[in-house]
Each structure stands twice: as C-alpha cells, then as structure tokens.
Enzyme design. Sequence first.
Site, mmCIF file in Angstrom:
data_model
loop_
_atom_site.group_PDB
_atom_site.id
_atom_site.type_symbol
_atom_site.label_atom_id
_atom_site.label_comp_id
_atom_site.label_asym_id
_atom_site.label_seq_id
_atom_site.Cartn_x
_atom_site.Cartn_y
_atom_site.Cartn_z
ATOM 1 N N LYS A 115 0.887 -1.380 0.022
ATOM 2 C CA LYS A 115 0.124 0.119 0.233
ATOM 3 C C LYS A 115 0.920 1.290 -0.078
ATOM 4 O O LYS A 115 0.571 2.310 -0.511
ATOM 5 C CB LYS A 115 -1.048 0.028 1.407
ATOM 6 C CG LYS A 115 -1.873 -1.114 1.026
ATOM 7 C CD LYS A 115 -3.457 -0.706 1.529
ATOM 8 C CE LYS A 115 -4.325 -1.628 0.864
ATOM 9 N NZ LYS A 115 -5.698 -1.680 1.351
ATOM 10 N N LYS A 197 -3.636 -11.087 -6.828
ATOM 11 C CA LYS A 197 -4.856 -11.256 -6.267
ATOM 12 C C LYS A 197 -5.861 -10.296 -6.708
ATOM 13 O O LYS A 197 -5.897 -9.343 -7.234
ATOM 14 C CB LYS A 197 -4.609 -11.054 -4.501
ATOM 15 C CG LYS A 197 -5.683 -10.136 -4.003
ATOM 16 C CD LYS A 197 -5.485 -9.886 -2.672
ATOM 17 C CE LYS A 197 -5.996 -8.649 -2.345
ATOM 18 N NZ LYS A 197 -6.355 -8.225 -0.715
ATOM 19 N N LYS A 200 -10.753 -4.966 -5.318
ATOM 20 C CA LYS A 200 -11.337 -4.048 -5.622
ATOM 21 C C LYS A 200 -10.942 -2.701 -5.999
ATOM 22 O O LYS A 200 -11.628 -1.990 -6.706
ATOM 23 C CB LYS A 200 -12.507 -4.001 -4.457
ATOM 24 C CG LYS A 200 -11.961 -3.455 -3.103
ATOM 25 C CD LYS A 200 -12.884 -3.613 -1.885
ATOM 26 C CE LYS A 200 -12.283 -3.251 -0.750
ATOM 27 N NZ LYS A 200 -12.867 -3.961 0.312
#
Length: 334
Positions: A115, A197, A200
Amino acid sequence: MLNGKKVLYSGMQSTGNLTIGNYLGALKNWVNLSDEYECFFMVANEHSITVRQDPAELRKRARALLTLYIAAGIDPEKNCLYYQSHVPAHAELAWILNCYTYMGELSRMTQYKDKSAKHADNINAGLFTYPVLMAADILLFQSDVVPVGIDQKQHLELTRDIAMRFNSIYGDVFTVPEAYIGEVGRRIMSLQEPEKKMSKSDENPNAYILMMDDKDTIIRKFKRAVTDSETCIKYSESKPGVSNLIDIYASCTGKSTAEIEKEFEGKGYGDFKLAVGETVTDVLVPIQQRFADLEKNKDYIDSVIKNNAEKASYFANKTLRKVQKKVGFPELIR
Ligand code: ATP
Ligand code: LTN
C-alpha cells in the site's frame, strides 16, 4: 467463551465495492460459521481512512457494507454487526498495543509495503500501524477464531504475537486467536492478471467481479478472463487463469477440482467460462435482491446499527478496562 460458545470475529474495510474475492474468501465463511460461534462482524471504517476517502462516500459505503453483511445471510438478531467508529475502545486499545509492537514487526508487513508503494504520496503513520488497530479489534472481543482470506494471515500472526507478548508480562489478559482460512476461495485471483490477487482497487474493472455486477457484466467479464493457449480444463500451476476459474466454480458449487475437470472433459474454455459466469450469477442475484429490499428499510438498518453498537461497546469495554488496570492506569473516581 461467550454464552457457552467460542467467539468469532471479523471485519472488512468500507472502501470500494466488494468483489467475489471478498465474498468467497471471507464473507461466505462468516455465514457458514455463524451458527456455531458467538459472532461479531465489524465495518472497519477506521481502517479505511489510512487511504484518503471522500467523507460522504465513506459514510455511504459503511452503511452499504453492513447491509451487505445482512443480505449475504448474517442474521443481525443473532450476530453483532457494528461500525468500528461507534466503539471508541478500538482506538484506545490500539494506542496501548502500539506500545507493545515493534517498528521492525510492522515494517515487515507485506500489505504495508504494497500500500505504501501504491500510495507513495500519502505514506501516513496510520498505514504503518494499521495491523495494531486490527489486533485491537480482535483482542478486545477475546476472539477465538478470525475468518479471513489468506492475504490477512500475516496480520493474524502479528495479532497472536502481540497477545502472547502482553500475556507474558501481565498474565492471561487476551485470548490468543486463530485464523480461519477456508480451503477453497482463500485467494481468488485477478481475471486479467491471474498471478495477482483479485482486488477491488484494481484499475481495470475487467479484473474483478463485483458482488453488485449484473448478469451481463458477469458473463462478459468471465468471457474476457485471461486463460492460456491450451484448451483443456485442468488445474495446474502452469495454468493460473484456468485454475482460478476452477477455484471460483468449486467455491460456488461445493464441487471438487476432480469433479469439475471431469464435468468439462472434452469441452472448451468458452463453455467453461459461461458455466462459471452463470454459477456466479446464481449465487449473487439473490444477495443483490435482498440488499435492494433491505436498503429500502431505513428504520430497520438504523435499529441494527444502534443496538449493536451498544452491545459491542459493552464487551469491548470489559477488556479495555482490564487492560488499563494491568498497565497501571488509575480507575475513574466516581
Ligand atoms: P484492497 O484490495 O482494496 O486493498 P481488499 O479487497 O483486500 O482491499 P479488504 O477489506 O482488505 O479488501 O478484505 C476483506 C476480506 O476479504 C479479507 O478477509 C480478505 O482476506 C478477503 N479478501 C480480499 N481479497 C480477496 C481475494 N482476492 N481472495 C480471497 N479473499 C480475499
Ligand atoms: N484488515 C482487514 C480488515 C479488518 C479485519 C479486522 C479483519 C480490520 N479489522 C479484524 C478481521 C479482524 C482486511 O481484510 N483488510
């Protein structure tokens, strides 16, 4: 133990719209396990602000997420569904646990590394201490089991380490939780880059199926899913695209890999992709219909939010008071 049952705890961030990765990796297991345990399902809106959010949108998404928990099959009369921000004990315990967590441990967290690479203009302290807030969530409720997708395993291990460290200093304060990671659906991959993966927050909408996608969109996205140049439906490390579709189909139908390979023997990718699309649609449509009905019932959702915030606060505060006493904070003089 609570009311004679073990405690199950989990949550999801109220950012973006849920994908079938979130559903098959986590939410579906919550529903399946909810009868067996005393359950708390939280909307992690405090975790969400580690990445910049639009306030109106965040408020809306938190409510939609809680509504989706119910639409997916979690009974709000039997389980405690609540917003993290309604229970101040989360942030209070997180502060205390920050003082029992090492910088080195946090800098090894892969989610933090990913992130902070993705949001290089906003590497805030919250992003770094995110797993400590998650540990606080879990430990406040003396949780025994935490169902999550495999990407959260590292955070669960850290939670266990923090709990054991604290217990070794102060005695048995926290239950040391176990992760529950389902056999199938634990890691649903992107439909466009099957080595990654399904997320969203992917920039390419064809990479994911949203729980709210309609039938045509679902079928179209599966049609475009990246596979390989062969034609046989076989589970293999060298065929990550097809293997991912087999996982999705297995997770939705309960069939084994061998059964699926047999079912599609002699058939091509086109037929298989259509079958996966139709099966996923059959799983999602009833949830979407219940969601639409629940959304109209504003008073009902409001009452769930109000009652459960009180219930969650009651249990959370019990643990928080115990911890405060252990570390040496004086009791309130009344
Ligand atoms: P983002 O990708 O935007 O960071 P996310 O989709 O991982 O977010 P979270 O709120 O972080 O969403 O995850 C909620 C739950 O869904 C977690 O238990 C997580 O492990 C699970 N999960 C998320 N993506 C997948 C996936 N692709 N496969 C299986 N489980 C998943
Ligand atoms: N970090 C989790 C969401 C989360 C969570 C929790 C999951 C926040 N607090 C407590 C289980 C238990 C994620 O899925 N990204």
